[in-house]
Design a protein around this motif. Structure first.
Motif, mmCIF file in Angstrom:
data_model
loop_
_atom_site.group_PDB
_atom_site.id
_atom_site.type_symbol
_atom_site.label_atom_id
_atom_site.label_comp_id
_atom_site.label_asym_id
_atom_site.label_seq_id
_atom_site.Cartn_x
_atom_site.Cartn_y
_atom_site.Cartn_z
ATOM 1 N N TYR A 13 -3.585 6.152 -5.294
ATOM 2 C CA TYR A 13 -4.643 5.268 -4.797
ATOM 3 C C TYR A 13 -6.034 5.839 -5.084
ATOM 4 O O TYR A 13 -6.900 5.150 -5.632
ATOM 5 N N PHE A 33 -13.074 -1.719 2.542
ATOM 6 C CA PHE A 33 -12.114 -2.294 1.602
ATOM 7 C C PHE A 33 -10.783 -2.583 2.297
ATOM 8 O O PHE A 33 -9.712 -2.419 1.724
ATOM 9 N N VAL A 93 -6.416 -7.777 5.746
ATOM 10 C CA VAL A 93 -5.845 -7.999 7.076
ATOM 11 C C VAL A 93 -5.417 -9.468 7.198
ATOM 12 O O VAL A 93 -6.139 -10.377 6.784
ATOM 13 N N ASP A 121 -2.245 -1.112 13.826
ATOM 14 C CA ASP A 121 -2.600 -2.380 13.201
ATOM 15 C C ASP A 121 -4.016 -2.777 13.620
ATOM 16 O O ASP A 121 -4.350 -2.727 14.799
ATOM 17 N N ALA A 122 -4.802 -3.205 12.644
ATOM 18 C CA ALA A 122 -6.187 -3.617 12.904
ATOM 19 C C ALA A 122 -6.269 -4.736 13.930
ATOM 20 O O ALA A 122 -7.287 -4.895 14.611
ATOM 21 N N PHE A 138 0.824 -1.206 0.000
ATOM 22 C CA PHE A 138 0.000 0.000 0.000
ATOM 23 C C PHE A 138 0.861 1.260 0.000
ATOM 24 O O PHE A 138 0.469 2.275 -0.592
ATOM 25 N N ARG A 178 -19.286 4.762 -0.242
ATOM 26 C CA ARG A 178 -18.854 5.422 1.008
ATOM 27 C C ARG A 178 -20.030 6.092 1.712
ATOM 28 O O ARG A 178 -20.150 6.057 2.937
ATOM 29 N N ALA A 202 -8.042 0.686 8.828
ATOM 30 C CA ALA A 202 -7.530 0.497 7.458
ATOM 31 C C ALA A 202 -8.008 1.645 6.578
ATOM 32 O O ALA A 202 -8.482 1.440 5.461
ATOM 33 N N ASP A 262 -4.376 3.382 10.206
ATOM 34 C CA ASP A 262 -3.819 2.501 9.170
ATOM 35 C C ASP A 262 -2.377 2.179 9.540
ATOM 36 O O ASP A 262 -1.731 2.949 10.246
ATOM 37 N N SER A 275 -12.134 7.486 3.104
ATOM 38 C CA SER A 275 -13.321 6.904 3.747
ATOM 39 C C SER A 275 -13.639 7.634 5.052
ATOM 40 O O SER A 275 -14.798 7.742 5.447
ATOM 41 N N MET A 298 0.252 5.482 2.925
ATOM 42 C CA MET A 298 -1.162 5.812 2.689
ATOM 43 C C MET A 298 -1.575 6.994 3.576
ATOM 44 O O MET A 298 -2.223 7.929 3.108
HETATM 45 C C1 LIG Z 1 -7.833 -0.821 -0.110
HETATM 46 S S1 LIG Z 1 -7.210 0.213 1.170
HETATM 47 C C2 LIG Z 1 -8.699 0.926 1.812
HETATM 48 C C3 LIG Z 1 -8.535 2.350 2.279
HETATM 49 C C4 LIG Z 1 -9.806 3.088 2.655
HETATM 50 N N1 LIG Z 1 -10.492 2.474 3.780
HETATM 51 C C5 LIG Z 1 -10.746 3.230 1.498
HETATM 52 O O1 LIG Z 1 -11.931 2.879 1.632
HETATM 53 O O2 LIG Z 1 -10.320 3.709 0.461
HETATM 54 C C6 LIG Z 1 -6.775 -0.990 2.383
HETATM 55 C C7 LIG Z 1 -5.959 -0.420 3.525
HETATM 56 O O3 LIG Z 1 -5.869 -1.434 4.528
HETATM 57 C C8 LIG Z 1 -4.663 -1.208 5.218
HETATM 58 N N2 LIG Z 1 -4.384 -2.390 6.026
HETATM 59 C C9 LIG Z 1 -4.263 -3.680 5.623
HETATM 60 N N3 LIG Z 1 -4.020 -4.472 6.673
HETATM 61 C C10 LIG Z 1 -3.996 -3.667 7.771
HETATM 62 C C11 LIG Z 1 -3.787 -3.903 9.158
HETATM 63 N N4 LIG Z 1 -3.554 -5.143 9.633
HETATM 64 N N5 LIG Z 1 -3.845 -2.850 9.990
HETATM 65 C C12 LIG Z 1 -4.064 -1.594 9.539
HETATM 66 N N6 LIG Z 1 -4.264 -1.304 8.235
HETATM 67 C C13 LIG Z 1 -4.228 -2.339 7.364
HETATM 68 C C14 LIG Z 1 -3.677 -0.925 4.104
HETATM 69 O O4 LIG Z 1 -2.509 -0.294 4.552
HETATM 70 C C15 LIG Z 1 -4.532 -0.030 3.176
HETATM 71 O O5 LIG Z 1 -4.322 1.332 3.437
#
Ligand SMILES: C[S@@+](CC[C@H](N)C(=O)[O-])C[C@H]1O[C@@H](n2cnc3c(N)ncnc32)[C@H](O)[C@@H]1O
Length: 239
Positions: free
Chosen positions: A35, A129, A134, A111-112, A28, A51, A70, A91, A76, A96
């Motif tokens: 993006y 999304f 994750v 981290d989620a 990412f 959204r 995330a 995030d 979002s 990002m």
């Molecule tokens: C497709 S983007 C979605 C961004 C936003 N929510 C949107 O709707 O456009 C997915 C995001 O998930 C984040 N991500 C993935 N795994 C994650 C985790 N374990 N903890 C935090 N963020 C995570 C990535 O860094 C990325 O920014």
């Protein structure tokens, strides 16, 4: 594009969908710059309505605090922050978060699966999304429950399974063939969008995701489809 090591990393994600957190964050970081525009192009502008529907499903009231997990570039999160709601973007990709630096919402790196928040500290959690990316979605669902106050709401906005079988077939073909080609034209890292297509295909359908949300301890789990099931909104209550 990236160097050979980057390509190998992304190729590993594509092949195994093994979602090592460092690889996901790095991927990412690489797509961050373009993006937002790539999303809008790939979704033919539908992302804005998805959204909006996510915000409506959450139904947060003025003065409430919600966590957008995330959140990426916080596109979002700004939608959730409408009407006096405090929405926090979280995030683990610094790239990002940096790409969304100009968006006027609080941001936190995290981290989620181990959120930097106290127990029962927010009125709602949204993940758009993101859950598909994750490493351990079930652990994340339990973590979302930990930080949400009793009675609070979870909304998951995620790609899902089109409900009309003939369209599902066309959609799968679209994913397999067109998406990587379009991404090559507009994205700074097209391989990430090959991963996108493959991760969507590997993701559970509406009913299977609802079961997992319930198994993570959430109540009143329900969903509704957007755009014929290309996207589904799952909603649940913290019990
Ligand atoms: C497709 S983007 C979605 C961004 C936003 N929510 C949107 O709707 O456009 C997915 C995001 O998930 C984040 N991500 C993935 N795994 C994650 C985790 N374990 N903890 C935090 N963020 C995570 C990535 O860094 C990325 O920014």
């Amino acid at each position: 594009m990236g160097d050979r090591r980057d390509s190998a990393h992304t190729a590993g994600l594509r092949a195994g969908l093994d979602k090592q957190p460092a690889d996901v964050a790095a991927m990412f970081d690489r797509v961050a710059k373009r993006y937002d525009i790539t999303n809008t192009v790939l979704s033919a502008g539908l992302d804005a309505s998805w959204r909006r529907a996510t915000r409506e499903a959450l139904g947060a009231r003025p003065g409430q605090t919600v966590l957008d997990v995330a959140a990426g570039t916080a596109v979002s999160t700004v939608e959730l922050a409408a009407g006096g709601v405090t929405a926090i973007a979280c995030d683990f990709s610094q790239g990002m978060l940096r790409a969304g630096a100009a968006r006027p919402v609080p941001k936190v790196a995290g981290d989620a699966m181990a959120l930097p928040l106290a127990d029962e500290s927010v009125d709602g959690v949204v993940i758009s999304f993101g859950l598909r990316n994750v490493a351990d979605p079930d652990a994340a669902l339990r973590e979302f429950r930990r930080v949400t106050r009793p009675g609070g709401t979870l909304v998951i906005c995620e790609f899902s399974s089109p409900t009309w079988a003939p369209f599902r077939t066309v959609y799968t073909e679209y994913l397999m063939k067109a998406l990587p080609r379009i991404a090559r034209a507009v994205s700074s890292n097209p391989e990430a969008y090959v991963y996108l297509a493959e991760s969507i295909r590997a993701w559970p359908d509406q009913a299977a995701l609802a079961r997992r949300v319930q198994e993570a301890g959430w109540g009143e789990v329900a969903w509704h489809d957007l755009t014929g099931g290309i996207v589904a909104l799952h909603r649940a209550r913290r019990v």
